[in-house]
Every structure is written in structure tokens, then in C-alpha cells.
Design an enzyme around this catalytic site. Structure first.
Site, mmCIF file in Angstrom:
data_model
loop_
_atom_site.group_PDB
_atom_site.id
_atom_site.type_symbol
_atom_site.label_atom_id
_atom_site.label_comp_id
_atom_site.label_asym_id
_atom_site.label_seq_id
_atom_site.Cartn_x
_atom_site.Cartn_y
_atom_site.Cartn_z
ATOM 1 N N LYS A 189 8.538 -2.038 -12.900
ATOM 2 C CA LYS A 189 8.252 -1.148 -11.768
ATOM 3 C C LYS A 189 8.416 0.291 -12.225
ATOM 4 C CE LYS A 189 7.196 -1.461 -7.402
ATOM 5 N NZ LYS A 189 6.292 -2.452 -6.812
ATOM 6 N N GLY A 211 -0.076 -2.805 8.812
ATOM 7 C CA GLY A 211 -0.803 -2.046 7.798
ATOM 8 C C GLY A 211 -1.832 -2.928 7.117
HETATM 9 P P1 NAD Z 1 0.997 -0.299 4.614
HETATM 10 O O1 NAD Z 1 1.607 1.037 4.374
HETATM 11 O O2 NAD Z 1 -0.484 -0.412 4.686
HETATM 12 O O3 NAD Z 1 1.574 -0.950 5.961
HETATM 13 C C1 NAD Z 1 2.884 -0.850 6.375
HETATM 14 C C2 NAD Z 1 2.859 -0.623 7.882
HETATM 15 O O4 NAD Z 1 4.190 -0.724 8.374
HETATM 16 C C3 NAD Z 1 2.338 0.754 8.283
HETATM 17 O O5 NAD Z 1 1.308 0.637 9.241
HETATM 18 C C4 NAD Z 1 3.569 1.444 8.870
HETATM 19 O O6 NAD Z 1 3.261 2.352 9.914
HETATM 20 C C5 NAD Z 1 4.367 0.266 9.373
HETATM 21 N N1 NAD Z 1 5.794 0.516 9.557
HETATM 22 C C6 NAD Z 1 6.635 1.270 8.802
HETATM 23 N N2 NAD Z 1 7.867 1.244 9.319
HETATM 24 C C7 NAD Z 1 7.811 0.441 10.426
HETATM 25 C C8 NAD Z 1 8.765 0.016 11.370
HETATM 26 N N3 NAD Z 1 10.031 0.416 11.321
HETATM 27 N N4 NAD Z 1 8.366 -0.832 12.362
HETATM 28 C C9 NAD Z 1 7.074 -1.236 12.438
HETATM 29 N N5 NAD Z 1 6.120 -0.848 11.564
HETATM 30 C C10 NAD Z 1 6.484 -0.024 10.577
HETATM 31 O O7 NAD Z 1 1.590 -1.226 3.463
HETATM 32 P P2 NAD Z 1 1.078 -2.661 3.021
HETATM 33 O O8 NAD Z 1 0.332 -2.528 1.735
HETATM 34 O O9 NAD Z 1 0.501 -3.381 4.154
HETATM 35 O O10 NAD Z 1 2.481 -3.338 2.616
HETATM 36 C C11 NAD Z 1 3.349 -3.863 3.602
HETATM 37 C C12 NAD Z 1 4.533 -4.536 2.924
HETATM 38 O O11 NAD Z 1 4.039 -5.567 2.058
HETATM 39 C C13 NAD Z 1 5.364 -3.602 2.027
HETATM 40 O O12 NAD Z 1 6.708 -4.030 2.099
HETATM 41 C C14 NAD Z 1 4.828 -3.876 0.629
HETATM 42 O O13 NAD Z 1 5.783 -3.591 -0.368
HETATM 43 C C15 NAD Z 1 4.534 -5.367 0.729
HETATM 44 N N6 NAD Z 1 3.530 -5.862 -0.217
HETATM 45 C C16 NAD Z 1 2.305 -5.288 -0.280
HETATM 46 C C17 NAD Z 1 1.358 -5.812 -1.156
HETATM 47 C C18 NAD Z 1 -0.046 -5.270 -1.224
HETATM 48 O O14 NAD Z 1 -0.885 -5.902 -1.849
HETATM 49 N N7 NAD Z 1 -0.338 -4.164 -0.578
HETATM 50 C C19 NAD Z 1 1.686 -6.896 -1.992
HETATM 51 C C20 NAD Z 1 2.959 -7.457 -1.899
HETATM 52 C C21 NAD Z 1 3.878 -6.925 -1.004
#
Ligand code: NAD
Length: 355
Positions: A80, A182
């Protein structure tokens, strides 16, 4: 705890630090384990309050990447990168190029991609200075947006858990409460809605809620979501949301979502188990993104192959559930065992000694 002690405790191979006053870059790359192949994990840009906080995040997230890739059957290790700074105001071309030069110094031991605070366009800039980048846009021959396969994998994991809980893997009519709507949550929801599940979502962003409504998802308050009566609670925003406080509020049969590091402590996995709530270990079911990125390494990216490999998350989740049932242990422990067993067997073949 000092850095070397932390590395020994968590089993890290290497931590590299980099400073470039010219561009304002201050960053850390943590390589946890390269038994299975080069370490891979995104670059996170975040305004950490201290160097210690940034280092702790890099150590924790790189270790999780080792487990994720090992459990997914990928030939990748865990790494990372973290950049200390605000991605909205401090991310410049010069800073990203400088980061690329830092990544390049590791000679391919670390492959970077996107994470919180970095997007596909940033990878194109980083790529100007290093070849060791994955997840580039499809128009550049890369595998593109990771969240599509991540969403598919989470859905597969939910179905395997449904089969365990209710004897059939159909999610038709089941209620799913998503915390955060998200990229990952919305791609997961597409599959759920197609199967006529009832999807509810809470988010702090109005834009995310508008997207939810336009898809036919019902919006609920951020404070309501953890305690909402539902079949599946899906953390899709932040880590640490399953903790001693929220566990008491949960009124679901399954916890399965996309957020990384959902359990605040390992004990929380045990508490869920004792409460009879099925937990889908995050690194197991959210591996679709890294599976997708891995499909472009050393070969032409084939989306169908990535999809098939992601769909196997169903079998992996079923295997973890079977181990949990047979050995009367939590799914969190059973998933760790699955990853550790693969690492141990490959270390043996390669004559690598680890405690
Ligand atoms: P993203 O930023 O698109 O979505 C996250 C969403 O969570 C946003 O809409 C944000 O407004 C919302 N949010 C933040 N704090 C909040 C709260 N307290 N209550 C409710 N909503 C809240 O990110 P993403 O890519 O969808 O990733 C989401 C999670 O999945 C993260 O933890 C990320 O590490 C994990 N993840 C993502 C991927 C990927 O391919 N993008 C892969 C594995 C894990």
C-alpha cells in the site's frame, strides 16, 4: 511502537519513506509480503494528522492486501502507498510524477493503483514515471474501474451467505441496508435490484443519495442504518464500523459489504459469531477489484476472465462458511486461515521461512 517493531509484529518485509520538498510530496510505501508475487495495493492520499497515523494506515492496509490476494488465489502480495496531503488541494502533476519515481525505485516489488484520494487520471500521470501501475483505463490497455467487479464479488459473497442462513441463495425480497452509496455500493445494488431485493441506503453525500433514488433504492438516515431491521447489513463506506457499540444495534442476519477493515478489532468478529450473525469477511468478498487489476498483469486484459474469477468469490465464501461451521469458529478466523494456509504452502515450495 517504533517502525521496525511494528514491522516485526505484523510481518512486513519493507517500509520505504520518501520526501520531495520540490513538490511537497511526503509518502510511505509498505510492502507486507511478496511470497505470492509483487505486492499490489492502491495509493491513498489523505490529510493524515501525523506521520505515525499515515504509517499505521499503510501497515494495516498492506497486510489486508496480502490476505485479500492470497484468499482470492492471485499471484500477488500485499502493499500500500500513502501520500500525506489533501487530494483536493495538494495533488499536482509534479507531486504525482514524483510519487511515480518513488514507486519506480522499488523495481516492481510494489504495483500501485487507485485508492481513496486518487483516480484513474492520476494513474496516467504516475505512469509517466513508472511501469509499475495497474488499473489504467481500458482505453490505455488497462483493466479500468475496479468498483464494477468489486460490486459483483460482494453480491456473490452475499448470495453464499444467504444460502447458509436461509437454505437458498436467492436474494429476492430480502432487505439489504447499505451504509454508504458510492461506487462499490451502487454496483452491488445493480445486481441486488436485478434480483428483486429491497435495497435501502444511507450516505452523507446528497449526490450519492440522488443516484440511489434514481436507481429505485430507498433512502434512510445515516444514524438509522446500522440499527435498521434488515436481512443484510452492508458496510460500504468506512472501516471500523463493526465495533462494540454498533454490534449491539445490529438487527440483521448477515453482515456483508465492501468497506475495507470493517471489524474495529478481531474480537468483533468473534462477537458477531456468538450473536449468530453471519459475517462475510471484507477482504474475501471485496476482492473483485484486485482480481480485475490482476487480470491485466503480464497478459492482455480479458474482462470475461476477470468476471469468472470474481464469481468464484461465491465458492470461497461457501468454503469459509463450511470451515466456520465444522470447526465452530468465526468466519473471520476461517477466512484468515484460508489465506494463511495458501501463503504457508507457497512459502514451503519456495523455501521461505516465516515464524
Ligand atoms: P466511494 O468514495 O465511491 O464511496 C463511499 C461512499 O461512502 C461515499 O458516497 C461517501 O459519501 C459515503 N460515506 C462516507 N462516510 C459515510 C458515513 N459516515 N455514512 C454513510 N456514508 C458515508 O468509495 P468506494 O470506491 O465505493 O469504496 C467504498 C469502500 O469499499 C471503501 O471502504 C473502500 O476502501 C472499499 N473498497 C473499494 C474497492 C473499489 O474497487 N473501489 C475495492 C475494495 C474495497
Amino acid at each position: 511502537m517504533n517502525t521496525l517493531d511494528a514491522m516485526v509484529e505484523f510481518g512486513h518485509e519493507q517500509v520505504a519513506m520518501y520526501s520531495d520538498p520540490e513538490t511537497g510530496l511526503r509518502g510511505i510505501i509498505a510492502i507486507h509480503d511478496t511470497t505470492l508475487g509483487p505486492s499490489c495495493g492502491g495509493t491513498r492520499m489523505w490529510p493524515y494528522e501525523s506521520e505515525a497515523e499515515a504509517l499505521a494506515d499503510a501497515l494495516r492496509l498492506s497486510q489486508a492486501m496480502t490476505y485479500k490476494s492470497a484468499a482470492a488465489g492471485l499471484n500477488l502480495g500485499g502493499g500500500k502507498g500513502v501520500i500525506i496531503g489533501d487530494s483536493r488541494t495538494q495533488k499536482t502533476e509534479a507531486l504525482l510524477r514524483s510519487w511515480g519515481r518513488f514507486v519506480d525505485t522499488l523495481g516492481g516489488r510494489y504495483l500501485t493503483t487507485t485508492d481513496v484520494g486518487t483516480v484513474g487520471r492520476d494513474l496516467e500521470t504516475i505512469r509517466q514515471e513508472t511501469q509499475h501501475v495497474v488499473g489504467l483505463d481500458v482505453t490505455l490497455g488497462g483493466s479500468g474501474d475496479t468498483s464494477i467487479m468489486t460490486g459483483l464479488g460482494i453480491y456473490m459473497g452475499m448470495k453464499a451467505c444467504a444460502s447458509e442462513a436461509w437454505g437458498a441463495d436467492s436474494l429476492r425480497g430480502r432487505t439489504v441496508a447499505m451504509q454508504g452509496f458510492g461506487k462499490v455500493a451502487s454496483h452491488t445494488a445493480e445486481h441486488l435490484l436485478e434480483e428483486d431485493a429491497r435495497v435501502f441506503a444511507a450516505d452523507i453525500s446528497e449526490g450519492a443519495l440522488d443516484r440511489a433514488r434514481s436507481m429505485g433504492v430507498q433512502v434512510v438516515g445515516v444514524d438509522e442504518i446500522p440499527g435498521m431491521e434488515c436481512d443484510i447489513f452492508a458496510p460500504c463506506a468506512l472501516g471500523g464500523v463493526i465495533n462494540h457499540k454498533t454490534i449491539k444495534q445490529l438487527r440483521c442476519q448477515i453482515v456483508a459489504g465492501g468497506a475495507n477493515n470493517q471489524l474495529a478489532t478481531p474480537e468483533d468478529g468473534e462477537t458477531l459469531h456468538h450473536r449468530g450473525i453471519i459475517y462475510a469477511p471484507d477482504f474475501l468478498i471485496n476482492a473483485g477489484g484486485v482480481i480485475n487489476a490482476a487480470a491485466e498483469i503480464g497478459q492482455t486484459y480479458n474482462p470475461e476472465r476477470a468476471r469468472q474469477q470474481t464469481e468464484r468469490i461465491y465458492e470461497k465464501m461457501a468454503e469459509v462458511l463450511a470451515t466456520s461451521r465444522k470447526n465452530e469458529m468465526s468466519t473471520a478466523k476461517a477466512a484468515n486461515m484460508l489465506a494463511e494456509a495458501r501463503l504457508a504452502s507457497v512459502r514451503k515450495v519456495r523455501g521461505i521461512y516465516r515464524k
